[in-house]
Design a protein around this motif. Structure first.
Motif, short mmCIF file in Angstrom:
data_model
loop_
_atom_site.label_atom_id
_atom_site.label_comp_id
_atom_site.label_asym_id
_atom_site.label_seq_id
_atom_site.Cartn_x
_atom_site.Cartn_y
_atom_site.Cartn_z
N LEU A 309 0.82 -1.22 0.00
CA LEU A 309 0.00 0.00 0.00
C LEU A 309 0.86 1.26 0.00
O LEU A 309 1.82 1.35 0.78
N PHE A 310 0.53 2.21 -0.87
CA PHE A 310 1.19 3.53 -0.82
C PHE A 310 0.26 4.49 -0.09
O PHE A 310 -0.94 4.57 -0.41
N TYR A 331 4.18 2.13 2.19
CA TYR A 331 5.20 3.13 1.84
C TYR A 331 4.50 4.49 1.78
O TYR A 331 3.51 4.64 1.06
N GLY A 332 5.03 5.47 2.53
CA GLY A 332 4.38 6.78 2.55
C GLY A 332 5.27 7.87 2.01
O GLY A 332 6.51 7.77 2.09
N ILE A 333 4.65 8.93 1.46
CA ILE A 333 5.41 10.12 1.03
C ILE A 333 4.72 11.35 1.60
O ILE A 333 3.50 11.50 1.52
N GLU A 334 5.54 12.24 2.18
CA GLU A 334 5.02 13.47 2.79
C GLU A 334 6.06 14.57 2.62
O GLU A 334 7.24 14.35 2.85
N ILE A 374 9.12 -1.36 -6.78
CA ILE A 374 8.06 -1.60 -5.79
C ILE A 374 6.73 -1.32 -6.48
O ILE A 374 6.51 -0.22 -7.01
N HIS A 375 5.88 -2.32 -6.48
CA HIS A 375 4.61 -2.16 -7.19
C HIS A 375 3.44 -2.18 -6.21
O HIS A 375 3.25 -3.15 -5.49
N PRO A 376 2.64 -1.10 -6.16
CA PRO A 376 1.54 -1.06 -5.18
C PRO A 376 0.30 -1.83 -5.65
O PRO A 376 -0.06 -1.77 -6.83
#
Ligand SMILES: C[S@@+](CC[C@H](N)C(=O)[O-])C[C@H]1O[C@@H](n2cnc3c(N)ncnc32)[C@H](O)[C@@H]1O
Length: 453
Positions: A309-310, A331-334, A374-376
């Motif tokens: 999960l992204f 995996y998170g982006i902020e 990496i594939h979500p």
């Protein structure tokens, strides 16, 4: 129709700021404070080529949903726009607004739920930002901005804020004045204190005070230490931060900070998860309804234990951590570094070992996942009001996740983005959740599923 005309209007709808909408002489007339179904006598105060603005002079036929506002400064303060509307009707209006916005973009979707409201739609805000101003006449004030202006409207109490936050803001204001500090004047840029920001954990009562100053010398001012010594007697105050903002902008917080008491963060819970929150990290202002929202998202996503999960626009990791025990990896982006620091601490306090948070913009960083192969399976997005940018939408589509969870605080950009994504995805049931009772805002959540190629 010309300025100062007085005309009778039938209110046929309510608009995005909850204002009444009427039609007269082939023009739309916006009538703040009017409710759909009412007939009003309005004075035209603004005439434009495509619309006019009318001010209610008299309500000829009252809506059964008109109620007495609970705040004495409601008409002048810009904080709320729906107090004159019965809460149930506010929810119906918000649903209509979402429906109309989706229709404008011709978005196809499975269904639109009723708005999930709050039991008691008061004292729900866990964060308040009070401007502190000094007028040219020399009067210091604390309050909230008036509608469409930066005039500060003082009030006895604000019933949408947590009561303790509201009380504390006035105490700190008095204390600052007593110590000889002054409010800030926006016209000349002079003055010491620009804002008092207070955050309080709904479940923990832990309180953070941020004093936004106009001058870096105040970071070293001994009077600030004296203030700390007084405030720390209040057991709920866990941290006090000075923030420097000397720019002539509308931004509330500046870049530089000095923690003068505590660790610079407080904690709160959403469901079983505990979150560290710092001054600059985003955290939903309505903790109770945030839990409702995240549960709706979780229910709709129907996650699988082997899902990748992204969590895009991840803040302090609130959503990713909330979903972490249902998936293999998050995996998170902020973009806000301080929030990413909190997210990484939040992984530790919640014993979450299957998540990773990256600092940077989604536009710049999403490509890194591609490079790392990496594939979500699932992408959750919770962008700011401006919604998703085209580059990110292209990447999301390129990744072809089986599902996309979309959480939005702006129906207009939500509808625009759903339209673009619906080229490849089916939009499921949309559930609006009222995180902002008595204001015009509403949050929406839905899940999109990949169409069969
Ligand atoms: C609506 S908040 C959602 C935060 C989090 N998902 C939550 O539920 O608390 C949007 C977040 O996006 C971040 N943000 C804004 N623009 C961004 C960008 N271009 N790339 C990554 N994050 C961004 C903001 O700092 C903010 O934390």
């Amino acid at each position: 129709m010309k300025k100062n005309d007085e005309i009778e209007l039938e209110i046929i709808d309510n608009g995005i700021n909850l204002e009444g909408i009427a039609r007269a002489e082939n023009k739309v007339v916006f009538v703040p404070g009017a409710i759909e179904g009412e007939k009003v006598l309005a004075k035209i105060i603004k005439v434009n080529s495509s619309y006019c603005i009318g001010k209610i002079e008299n309500i000829i036929e009252r809506s059964p949903d008109r109620v007495e506002p609970f705040c004495s400064v409601y008409k002048r303060c810009g904080g709320c726009s729906g107090q004159h509307i019965r809460y149930k009707k506010q929810l119906d209006i918000k649903r209509e607004l979402v429906k109309n916005t989706l229709a404008k973009q011709k978005v196809e979707y499975k269904a639109l739920d009723s708005v999930i409201g709050m039991g008691i739609p008061l004292t729900y805000r866990n964060k308040a930002q009070y401007p502190v101003r000094k007028t040219i006449e020399g009067e210091n004030k604390i309050g909230f901005y008036a509608k469409r202006s930066h005039e500060v409207i003082e009030n006895e109490e604000c019933l949408i804020q947590n009561e303790e936050i509201d009380k504390l803001s006035k105490e700190i204001f008095k204390l600052l004045l007593l110590k000889g500090f002054s409010g800030y004047n926006e016209q000349n840029g002079i003055g010491d204190i620009r804002h008092i920001l207070i955050r309080r954990g709904y479940h923990t009562s832990e309180t953070m005070v941020v004093i936004v100053v106009n001058n870096k010398e105040l970071f070293e001012d001994v009077r600030m230490e004296e203030i700390v010594n007084i405030l720390k007697d209040n057991d709920s105050i866990k941290t006090i931060v000075l923030n420097l903002n000397s720019s002539r902008t509308n931004e509330i917080l500046g870049k530089e900070e000095k923690i003068i008491y505590g660790n610079g963060y407080i904690t709160d819970f959403v469901g079983k998860y505990k979150y560290y929150i710092s001054s600059k990290s985003f955290f939903q202002v309505n903790t109770v309804q945030a839990e409702v929202l995240y549960n709706e998202l979780k229910k709709k996503l129907k996650l699988k234990k082997d899902d990748i999960l992204f969590d895009l626009y991840s803040g302090v990791g609130s959503i990713g951590i909330f979903l972490s025990d249902s998936v293999k990896k998050v995996y998170g982006i902020e973009i806000e570094k301080q929030a990413v620091k909190m997210a990484n601490m939040n992984l530790k306090i919640n014993n979450v070992t299957n998540a990773e948070y990256i600092a940077g913009s989604v536009e710049d960083k999403i490509v890194e996942f591609e490079k790392r192969s990496i594939h979500p399976d699932v992408i959750v997005v919770d962008p700011p009001r401006k919604g998703l940018d085209l580059e990110s939408i292209e990447y999301i589509i390129k990744f072809r996740p089986k599902k996309i969870g979309y959480v939005s605080c702006n129906p207009a950009t939500f509808a625009r983005d759903l339209k673009l994504l619906s080229q490849y995805y089916l939009v499921g049931t949309i559930t609006p959740v009222d995180l902002f009772p008595n204001s015009e805002h509403v949050e929406c959540v839905t899940v999109l599923t990949l169409k069969n190629d």
